[in-house]
Scaffold this motif. Structure first.
Motif, mmCIF file in Angstrom:
data_model
loop_
_atom_site.group_PDB
_atom_site.id
_atom_site.type_symbol
_atom_site.label_atom_id
_atom_site.label_comp_id
_atom_site.label_asym_id
_atom_site.label_seq_id
_atom_site.Cartn_x
_atom_site.Cartn_y
_atom_site.Cartn_z
ATOM 1 N N THR A 217 0.284 0.996 6.885
ATOM 2 C CA THR A 217 -0.020 0.167 5.713
ATOM 3 C C THR A 217 -1.390 -0.512 5.783
ATOM 4 O OG1 THR A 217 1.176 -1.659 6.756
ATOM 5 C CG2 THR A 217 2.410 -0.297 5.209
ATOM 6 N N ASP A 218 -2.135 -0.286 6.854
ATOM 7 C CA ASP A 218 -3.500 -0.787 6.963
ATOM 8 C C ASP A 218 -4.433 0.418 7.034
ATOM 9 O OD1 ASP A 218 -5.846 -2.144 7.342
ATOM 10 O OD2 ASP A 218 -5.427 -2.719 9.416
ATOM 11 N N ASP A 219 -4.372 1.157 8.142
ATOM 12 C CA ASP A 219 -5.077 2.430 8.213
ATOM 13 C C ASP A 219 -4.338 3.456 7.364
ATOM 14 O OD1 ASP A 219 -6.769 1.234 9.951
ATOM 15 O OD2 ASP A 219 -6.247 2.427 11.706
ATOM 16 N N TYR A 220 -5.059 4.502 7.034
ATOM 17 C CA TYR A 220 -4.501 5.620 6.254
ATOM 18 C C TYR A 220 -3.969 5.170 4.899
ATOM 19 C CZ TYR A 220 -5.394 7.750 10.678
ATOM 20 O OH TYR A 220 -6.040 8.160 11.827
ATOM 21 N N MET A 221 -4.735 4.266 4.315
ATOM 22 C CA MET A 221 -4.530 3.848 2.930
ATOM 23 C C MET A 221 -5.861 4.045 2.193
ATOM 24 S SD MET A 221 -1.380 2.622 2.529
ATOM 25 C CE MET A 221 -1.442 1.476 1.136
ATOM 26 N N TYR A 222 -5.782 4.519 0.959
ATOM 27 C CA TYR A 222 -6.965 4.568 0.098
ATOM 28 C C TYR A 222 -7.180 3.185 -0.500
ATOM 29 C CZ TYR A 222 -6.653 9.734 0.024
ATOM 30 O OH TYR A 222 -6.618 11.074 0.350
ATOM 31 N N ASN A 227 -14.873 -4.317 -2.740
ATOM 32 C CA ASN A 227 -14.826 -5.729 -2.360
ATOM 33 C C ASN A 227 -13.431 -6.326 -2.260
ATOM 34 O OD1 ASN A 227 -17.703 -5.887 -2.315
ATOM 35 N ND2 ASN A 227 -17.676 -5.930 -4.559
ATOM 36 N N ASN A 228 -12.401 -5.528 -2.538
ATOM 37 C CA ASN A 228 -11.042 -6.044 -2.395
ATOM 38 C C ASN A 228 -10.086 -4.882 -2.137
ATOM 39 O OD1 ASN A 228 -9.855 -5.011 -4.993
ATOM 40 N ND2 ASN A 228 -11.428 -6.358 -5.862
ATOM 41 N N ASP A 229 -8.840 -5.221 -1.828
ATOM 42 C CA ASP A 229 -7.860 -4.200 -1.468
ATOM 43 C C ASP A 229 -6.933 -3.828 -2.629
ATOM 44 O OD1 ASP A 229 -8.973 -4.282 1.002
ATOM 45 O OD2 ASP A 229 -7.364 -5.418 1.962
ATOM 46 N N GLN A 230 -7.304 -4.208 -3.828
ATOM 47 C CA GLN A 230 -6.445 -3.904 -4.975
ATOM 48 C C GLN A 230 -6.433 -2.410 -5.265
ATOM 49 O OE1 GLN A 230 -7.775 -6.328 -8.234
ATOM 50 N NE2 GLN A 230 -7.246 -8.256 -7.212
ATOM 51 N N GLY A 231 -5.296 -1.942 -5.752
ATOM 52 C CA GLY A 231 -5.176 -0.538 -6.139
ATOM 53 C C GLY A 231 -4.981 0.402 -4.983
ATOM 54 N N GLU A 232 -4.601 -0.137 -3.814
ATOM 55 C CA GLU A 232 -4.471 0.722 -2.643
ATOM 56 C C GLU A 232 -3.239 1.622 -2.764
ATOM 57 O OE1 GLU A 232 -1.710 -2.612 -1.433
ATOM 58 O OE2 GLU A 232 -3.511 -2.352 -2.654
ATOM 59 N N PHE A 233 -3.318 2.804 -2.129
ATOM 60 C CA PHE A 233 -2.168 3.709 -2.077
ATOM 61 C C PHE A 233 -2.309 4.577 -0.826
ATOM 62 C CE2 PHE A 233 -5.451 5.744 -4.574
ATOM 63 C CZ PHE A 233 -5.406 7.093 -4.246
ATOM 64 N N PRO A 234 -1.177 5.130 -0.337
ATOM 65 C CA PRO A 234 -1.203 5.790 0.968
ATOM 66 C C PRO A 234 -1.858 7.168 0.957
ATOM 67 C CG PRO A 234 1.002 5.858 0.044
ATOM 68 C CD PRO A 234 0.190 4.986 -0.865
#
Length: 352
Positions: A217-222, A227-234
């Motif tokens: 859930t930290d590495d191997y996420m797009y 400038n932020n982590d919004q919209g992340e997915f695996p």
């Protein structure tokens, strides 16, 4: 090149060891072990007799242990599968991103033999609540952003874990797995980036919730925003991709006939066609495709013979199309950690 005129791996880091395959010189369907890329997060684990036991924990926390000799006695499957690091081609992103600056060689392919994971779980209680299966490797160490020593752990959703081609492998190219590639057993997850194919596998656990370890859930996420982590997915399925193997970038060629060739692969369906351009994408020509007959997952080889009659500089592009309709894009999907690069492959040559 070494003194025998053979290519070497390209070193990206020594501790942990990360080395790139000489992909431009690999002509075989099965990458020789000495040329298989190496990707590690931690130092190599020190293995002993306990590593020959695989611990399986079911949804009721019941444990059982499977020895390598038991695994060897089970019915096996053999699949030709490419493994691609999610960071392959990271060096090509613009703006640049942090991480190993892989060029095109963090991919290799070979013949994996093992037991389908779902067969290993036949005697295991899968409750209605089961959601994921967690896989833990014997490699461990300190990871920035986490406290203490952590092992490398990843999970798969139940459907992917129980696919008949998800293997607990113990052989590569008909030989026991080498220590550097996961001996005595590793997971092989076709069609997914290779972070899912956990090496030095020592524990399999069925869980009834989402796994949230640092490599999940930290590495191997797009992370698509700078400038932020919004919209992340695996990071999961391989993107459609191709690499021009020959000629090499910034080569000087004699005028005349030359063979342009490379590989193409995908994590969804099969490669349908590869198109090549010699005018920086204004026009495209279909390449000839060659397939390995023994696998649904193998990369394809492609080639095109071209006569260069005019002196000057050329930009050669390749782009693959898969049977699900995906096409390599002109520009990559930029993300903070530099995963999944699959923009059209590009080389520049000068004809004299």
């Amino acid at each position: 090149m070494n003194h025998n005129g053979k290519p070497n791996l390209t070193t990206r880091s020594i501790q942990p060891e990360n080395q790139e395959s000489p992909i431009h010189f690999i002509k075989k369907w099965e990458t020789p072990l000495s040329y298989f890329y190496r990707r590690n997060h931690f130092p190599y684990p020190i293995l002993n007799q306990y590593n020959y036991w695989l611990q399986v924990i079911d949804g009721q926390s019941k444990k059982r242990y499977i020895h390598l000799t038991e695994l060897l006695a089970m019915p096996t499957s053999t699949l030709t599968v490419p493994l691609e690091c999610a960071g392959n081609k990271r060096a090509n992103f613009s703006p640049k991103v942090y991480g190993e600056q892989w060029e095109a060689g963090a991919i290799s392919q070979g013949k994996w033999t093992g037991v389908p994971l779902r067969n290993l779980l036949n005697d295991t209680e899968l409750t209605m609540e089961a959601q994921e299966i967690v896989f833990e490797g014997a490699d461990l160490g300190k990871k920035p952003g986490t406290e203490g020593i952590v092992p490398y752990k990843r999970s798969l959703p139940l459907e992917k874990a129980l696919h008949p081609d998800t293997l607990v492998a113990f052989q590569y190219n008909d030989q026991p797995l080498s220590v550097k590639h996961g001996h005595p057993f590793r997971l092989i997850v076709p069609n997914w980036y290779a972070m899912a194919s956990v090496k030095w596998l020592r524990k399999i656990e069925i869980i009834n919730h989402r796994f949230s370890g640092p490599f999940q859930t930290d590495d191997y996420m797009y992370y698509p925003n700078e400038n932020n982590d919004q919209g992340e997915f695996p990071v999961t399925t391989l993107n459609v991709n191709s690499t021009i193997q020959q000629p090499l970038n910034y080569s000087i060629l004699n005028s005349g006939t030359h063979k342009v060739e490379g590989i193409a692969w995908t994590g969804r369906g099969k490669i349908k066609e590869v198109q090549v351009s010699f005018d920086n994408g204004q026009t495209w020509t279909k390449a000839n495709l060659s397939r390995s007959g023994d696998s649904d997952y193998s990369w394809i080889r492609w080639s095109l013979v071209r006569e260069f009659t005019n002196i000057g500089e050329y930009t050669i592009l390749s782009r693959a199309v898969d049977s699900s309709g995906r096409v390599q894009p002109d520009s990559p999907y930029w993300n903070q950690k530099g995963y999944g690069y699959n923009a059209v492959s590009k080389v520049h040559v000068k004809v004299e």
